[in-house]
Design a protein around this motif. Structure first.
Motif, PDB file in Angstrom:
ATOM      1  N   ASN A  83     -42.977  60.401  76.799  1.00 53.53           N
ATOM      2  CA  ASN A  83     -44.124  59.890  76.027  1.00 53.53           C
ATOM      3  C   ASN A  83     -43.650  59.357  74.682  1.00 53.53           C
ATOM      4  N   GLY A  84     -42.505  58.697  74.730  1.00 56.89           N
ATOM      5  CA  GLY A  84     -41.992  58.023  73.542  1.00 56.89           C
ATOM      6  C   GLY A  84     -41.591  58.964  72.424  1.00 56.89           C
ATOM      7  N   THR A  85     -41.114  58.337  71.360  1.00 56.02           N
ATOM      8  CA  THR A  85     -40.763  59.073  70.152  1.00 56.02           C
ATOM      9  C   THR A  85     -41.993  59.753  69.571  1.00 56.02           C
ATOM     10  N   ILE A  89     -41.911  63.268  67.794  1.00 62.40           N
ATOM     11  CA  ILE A  89     -42.381  63.510  66.420  1.00 62.40           C
ATOM     12  C   ILE A  89     -43.425  64.634  66.416  1.00 62.40           C
ATOM     13  N   HIS A 110     -44.998  56.267  60.374  1.00 58.50           N
ATOM     14  CA  HIS A 110     -45.673  55.828  61.596  1.00 58.50           C
ATOM     15  C   HIS A 110     -46.889  56.714  61.878  1.00 58.50           C
ATOM     16  N   THR A 162     -38.422  58.286  57.523  1.00 54.45           N
ATOM     17  CA  THR A 162     -38.275  57.244  58.549  1.00 54.45           C
ATOM     18  C   THR A 162     -36.975  56.511  58.251  1.00 54.45           C
ATOM     19  N   PHE A 166     -38.770  49.856  60.158  1.00 63.38           N
ATOM     20  CA  PHE A 166     -38.940  48.781  61.146  1.00 63.38           C
ATOM     21  C   PHE A 166     -38.071  47.574  60.782  1.00 63.38           C
ATOM     22  N   ASP A 190     -37.541  60.404  61.628  1.00 62.83           N
ATOM     23  CA  ASP A 190     -38.114  59.472  62.600  1.00 62.83           C
ATOM     24  C   ASP A 190     -37.096  58.336  62.722  1.00 62.83           C
ATOM     25  N   ALA A 192     -36.840  56.250  65.271  1.00 65.44           N
ATOM     26  CA  ALA A 192     -37.315  55.446  66.411  1.00 65.44           C
ATOM     27  C   ALA A 192     -36.493  54.169  66.562  1.00 65.44           C
ATOM     28  N   HIS A 193     -36.080  53.602  65.428  1.00 63.36           N
ATOM     29  CA  HIS A 193     -35.368  52.310  65.482  1.00 63.36           C
ATOM     30  C   HIS A 193     -33.861  52.451  65.288  1.00 63.36           C
ATOM     31  N   SER A 218     -36.314  56.343  69.762  1.00 65.86           N
ATOM     32  CA  SER A 218     -36.867  55.532  70.864  1.00 65.86           C
ATOM     33  C   SER A 218     -35.701  54.805  71.536  1.00 65.86           C
ATOM     34  N   HIS A 220     -35.811  53.399  74.154  1.00 66.15           N
ATOM     35  CA  HIS A 220     -36.356  52.160  74.739  1.00 66.15           C
ATOM     36  C   HIS A 220     -36.446  51.013  73.742  1.00 66.15           C
ATOM     37  N   SER A 230     -37.675  58.222  75.443  1.00 66.39           N
ATOM     38  CA  SER A 230     -37.081  58.539  74.135  1.00 66.39           C
ATOM     39  C   SER A 230     -36.308  59.849  74.254  1.00 66.39           C
TER      40      SER A 230
HETATM   41  C1  LIG Z   1     -41.151  53.941  62.850  1.00 64.33           C
HETATM   42  C2  LIG Z   1     -41.704  54.340  64.184  1.00 64.33           C
HETATM   43  N1  LIG Z   1     -41.791  55.634  64.498  1.00 64.33           N
HETATM   44  C3  LIG Z   1     -42.270  56.055  65.687  1.00 64.33           C
HETATM   45  C4  LIG Z   1     -42.706  55.154  66.623  1.00 64.33           C
HETATM   46  C5  LIG Z   1     -43.242  55.658  67.935  1.00 64.33           C
HETATM   47  O1  LIG Z   1     -42.295  55.409  68.932  1.00 64.33           O
HETATM   48  P1  LIG Z   1     -42.663  55.362  70.488  1.00 64.33           P
HETATM   49  O2  LIG Z   1     -43.293  54.026  70.730  1.00 64.33           O
HETATM   50  O3  LIG Z   1     -41.342  55.507  71.167  1.00 64.33           O
HETATM   51  O4  LIG Z   1     -43.602  56.475  70.765  1.00 64.33           O
HETATM   52  C6  LIG Z   1     -42.649  53.779  66.343  1.00 64.33           C
HETATM   53  C7  LIG Z   1     -43.145  52.804  67.319  1.00 64.33           C
HETATM   54  O5  LIG Z   1     -43.259  51.628  67.080  1.00 64.33           O
HETATM   55  C8  LIG Z   1     -42.132  53.355  65.089  1.00 64.33           C
HETATM   56  O6  LIG Z   1     -42.058  52.051  64.774  1.00 64.33           O
END
Ligand SMILES: Cc1ncc(COP(=O)(O)O)c(C=O)c1O
Length: 483
Positions: A83-85, A89, A110, A162, A166, A190, A192-193, A218, A220, A230
């Motif tokens: 279920n993604g990052t 989190i 985020h 973070t 982004f 975080d 994710a990137h 992430s 992905h 993730s």
């Molecule tokens: C900075 C940041 N943190 C967390 C997330 C959440 O990641 P995920 O889409 O893998 O759940 C995103 C998604 O765009 C993000 O940009």
């Protein structure tokens, strides 16, 4: 790739599947002769039958694959996420602080961080990022900002950062980790990137390398796994692993897709075998594109020249943020032209910029066509003047009227923005750029905030998350006024 191997073995065995999922190895598409392109994928899609491991209590392939990932990414423990990052989190925050505890979070984090605060019933203490006014974006968090907030909130349990943003901007995580750990707190990142960082030394240092306790990545986004997949990594004695596992179970399905899990396993394999070399190419071509873009009149590409300012100590070269301000073109317009006229789709755009993500999956010709398209776009577009962004204001109140989770349960009503002054906000209002929430549920709406928001709308700034993007109306808490 133990997970992929277990799926292939089960498929090749050819057992009649009197079990989920209902498409029965994709047979339904053959039966109905619907041309779906799904067949090859669905043939591997299965539930936990003998020989296929269980994500929530792994004993075989998943356990082995997670162990291999931990080694590859430099963690003590790695947990695969379907279920993604977002789910990483949620789990890392809730495992680090109990209801009523304080947690330090960047105001521009985020939305999953805000949701974790709601789910965990935590008290958020906000820190503000630095701002780059030329690109109109939030940059790094200065270590001093964290030092200062901890003077007043030394009782917080954890700090969230973070890193990278982004836009590929990195803060001084090493110093931040020292500050946080000196006070016995937990550092959660975080990332994710930033899942690619640990695979090439020309990239910024990864969170685990500088001592973060947990980081959610992430795979992905910047590595080659499937959407939603993730990994949550832990490298710390401060974390209660059993408690963390409980939260991972709480936020994830009991029917995880083994195809997603296998794609994580495959991404790890690719990175270990080819990652360093492929990333060298990605970095070289991204740097080439950046310098070509900077030579196009009217275009500017965010780059390492930002290092040393605005809390920025490093920069991810694979992130191409292009600003068209000098052409009088908004990022949103540029994204649209690139798609319609040049068949190029970028990751996102805002009032000022487009953001393109490059990874090891791109070809040299992709970079060339991106640069050539920007040259043609800049050569044909009319020159005008783009409206300037109102100086971003930080409105996070010291004491919100209601905690975000309290606001969630109150009855709400929609009122004209003018009438919202003095009321308690019932929704998230985030002007983009710079993506820093002006209001969160439970926060009082002042005249100053109202005027700022009206100015943002007048300047064409997108209001993310708001029920009325033009902000003529706003949801407020019914029968309560702000304090
Ligand atoms: C900075 C940041 N943190 C967390 C997330 C959440 O990641 P995920 O889409 O893998 O759940 C995103 C998604 O765009 C993000 O940009």
């Amino acid at each position: 790739m133990p997970i992929l191997k277990s799926l292939k073995e089960y498929k090749n065995e050819g057992a009649v599947p009197f079990h989920m999922p209902g498409h029965k190895r994709g047979n339904i598409y053959k039966k109905t002769e619907i041309n779906s392109l799904f067949e090859d994928i669905l043939a591997l899609d299965t539930t936990e039958v003998p020989g296929i491991d269980n994500l929530h209590c792994p004993e075989n392939a998943v356990l082995e694959a997670q162990g291999m990932a931990a080694e590859a990414f430099g963690a003590d423990h790695s947990f695969f996420l379907v279920n993604g990052t977002t789910s990483g989190i949620y789990s890392m925050i809730m495992a680090s602080a109990s209801p009523g505890d304080k947690i330090i979070i960047p105001r521009n984090c985020h939305r999953s961080v805000y949701c974790a605060v709601i789910l965990g019933r935590l008290i958020p203490v906000y820190i503000n990022p630095e701002i780059d006014y030329e690109f109109g974006i939030a940059m790094g968090i200065k270590p001093e900002t964290i030092e200062n907030v901890l003077k007043e909130h030394g009782d917080a349990k954890a700090v969230v950062v973070t890193n990278p943003t982004f836009y590929g901007v990195c803060s001084d995580l090493e110093r931040i980790a020292e500050i946080v750990h000196e006070r016995g707190m937990i550092l959660l990142v975080d990332e994710a990137h930033g899942s690619h960082f640990c695979f090439n030394e020309r990239l910024p240092i990864s969170a685990l390398e500088v001592g973060a306790d947990m980081t959610s990545q992430s795979i992905h986004k910047t590595l080659p796994s499937m959407t939603q997949s993730s990994i949550l990594h832990v490298k710390s004695e401060r974390i209660d692993i059993e408690k963390l596992k409980v939260f991972l179970q709480l936020v994830q399905t009991t029917s995880p897709s083994h195809i997603l899990l296998a794609s994580l396993d495959a991404a790890r394999f690719i990175m270990q075998k080819f990652g360093r070399e492929l990333l060298d190419e990605t970095i070289d071509w991204s740097n080439w594109a950046r310098s070509e873009i900077n030579n196009i009149e009217g275009c500017r590409c965010l780059g390492p020249d930002r290092i040393g300012r605005n809390g920025t100590v490093d920069f991810d070269p694979t992130r191409l943020t292009v600003n068209f301000g000098a052409l009088g073109l908004s990022g949103v317009e540029a994204e649209d032209i690139l798609r319609k006229d040049f068949k190029i789709q970028v990751e996102m755009s805002d009032l000022y910029n487009i953001v393109a993500i490059t990874t090891i999956g791109d070809y040299r010709s992709d970079y060339e066509s991106f640069v050539n398209s920007l040259k043609r776009l800049a050569g044909t577009v009319r020159r005008g003047k783009i409206k300037s962004m109102p100086a971003p204001a930080f409105f996070a109140p010291q004491e919100p009227s209601l905690m975000p989770w309290e606001a969630l349960y109150y009855e709400k009503e929609q009122v004209d923005i003018e009438q919202s002054i003095g009321r308690i906000c019932g929704e998230m209002i985030i002007p983009y750029p710079p993506g820093i929430p002006v209001l969160m549920p439970g926060e009082p709406i002042s005249r100053e905030i109202c005027e700022y928001l009206k100015l943002c709308v007048a300047q064409g700034i997108k209001i993310n998350g708001a029920s009325d993007p033009k902000l003529k109306k706003v949801w407020v808490i019914k029968n309560r006024r702000g304090s």
